[in-house]
Design a protein around this motif. Sequence first.
Motif: not given
Length: 410
Positions: A163-165, A186-187, A214-215, A234-238
């Motif tokens: 969606s947004i990068q 998502h982001s 968020l990635h 994943d909620c947050i992926s790093i």
Amino acid sequence: MALSEIKTLSLILALSLFSLKAGSSPLGARRNLLGGNEAVFDVTTLGAKGDGKFDNTQAMIKAWNAACKAPGPAPRTLLFPTGNFMCGEVVFQGPCNGPMTIEIQGTITGSTDLSLYTQGVWITVEDITGVFVTGGGTLDGKGDEVWQFAPKNGGGDDLLPVSIQFSKVTHGSINNIKILNSKGFHSKVTWSTDVTVSNLNIVAPGDSPNTDGLHISSSSNVNVTNILVGTGDDCISIGEGNTNVLVSNVTCGPGHGISIGSLGKRPNEKNVKGIKVVNCTLTNTTNGARIKTYHDSPKLSAMGIVYEDIVMNQVTNPIIIDQHYASKKNPTPSNVQISDVHFRNIRGTSNSPVAVTLNCSEAVPCQGVELADINLAPFKPGQTLSSTCFNAKPTITRIENIGLAGCGSK
Ligand SMILES: *[C@@H]1O[C@H](CO)[C@@H](O)[C@H](O)[C@H]1NC(C)=O
Ligand SMILES: *[C@@H]1O[C@H](CO)[C@@H](O)[C@H](O)[C@H]1NC(C)=O
Ligand SMILES: *[C@@H]1O[C@H](CO)[C@@H](O)[C@H](O)[C@H]1NC(C)=O
Ligand SMILES: *[C@@H]1O[C@H](CO)[C@@H](O)[C@H](O)[C@H]1NC(C)=O
Ligand SMILES: *[C@@H]1O[C@H](CO)[C@@H](O)[C@H](O)[C@H]1NC(C)=O
């Protein structure tokens, strides 16, 4: 000269005067928090329509360019007032002459025509120093209408649009917006530095495909805080190439947890260093604190990782390092060296009988893994928790009743 060009030119002239009253049309000026005048470019005065039907793609890009290229170094705002602004793929391209705020008060809705997305991203914010997305509004990806077309089996490189990068952003933030039902992630923050992501509400169903909250990849100095996120991945992926990332106060679930990785899928990946995840709560997620790497990977390192002060509620794999991610059968081990990893003060309940899984690489066993103050109980009454370690000898401090006895040094 076309009418729109004349309009744009007169805008630019007006901006340099900085004398318009707030709210005047088409260009307004208002006091910003620092007490200076700030030029406001309201998209509805620049051809956009918030009726939920009009395709605003071209109007949004023109409005952005007018704001971005307006002369002078003063801050300027691209404003989406109340309304529903439908659009397809949009690139907010820098560099700009001054810092940009994208203020979303209303809703921006993504077209469901997948052929409009050529780069795998819906809204790209690119190559800018100083850019701030905020406003309390919503990005509605309308993924619910297209998830049926998502690639099966996790997908390769053809995932549905993010969606947004943020890409090649220096000094920026995404703050105080809701991101709803993204088609893909998502982001995403990539090739960026000095970025804050905060006060987001990210919402998609638990069974939506590849909808990471968020990635982050190839970035440094990224702070992620005060995020409420529930999605189907994943909620947050790093991911690869990140250094100095701080994640705090994330409430996650449903979803697959907070992950580092997956690492080692592609040949040109870079190391990961200095990741801290603190003060987070995960509820009903498939994983909690996770590090995942591929088989048969390039030589890489992932070091200096801390998961601290985390609450797990009914989490299936509360603590997991999986270096056999994505293939349980491939015999070539992962070459991602995981070291200096700390799981501290992690408490709550495990939804499965396995509390801790450290399944490291045969080729490069995990080094310097610490488990301290892990206080996990079974969610299902009467269950006994166990743990498994493979190519890892963690140091274990103040931990009872989760079957770590066979795992390493005391
Ligand atoms: C992130 O937080 C740390 C610790 O509070 C702070 O030192 C750093 O400047 C912050 N970085 C950004 C990009 O806001
Ligand atoms: C944590 O984040 C939530 C939003 O998800 C916010 O309401 C709360 O105030 C934050 N807590 C702290 C201590 O900042
Ligand atoms: C985590 O929470 C503790 C206690 O509320 C607080 O002191 C600390 O600053 C928080 N850490 C971060 C990085 O937000
Ligand atoms: C967890 O998920 C299950 C099934 O998906 C649901 O029945 C349960 O209420 C959820 N628990 C919490 C704490 O949200
Ligand atoms: C580690 O993963 C491999 C591949 O999936 C599996 O065969 C092995 O049983 C796992 N070991 C542990 C201790 O979980």
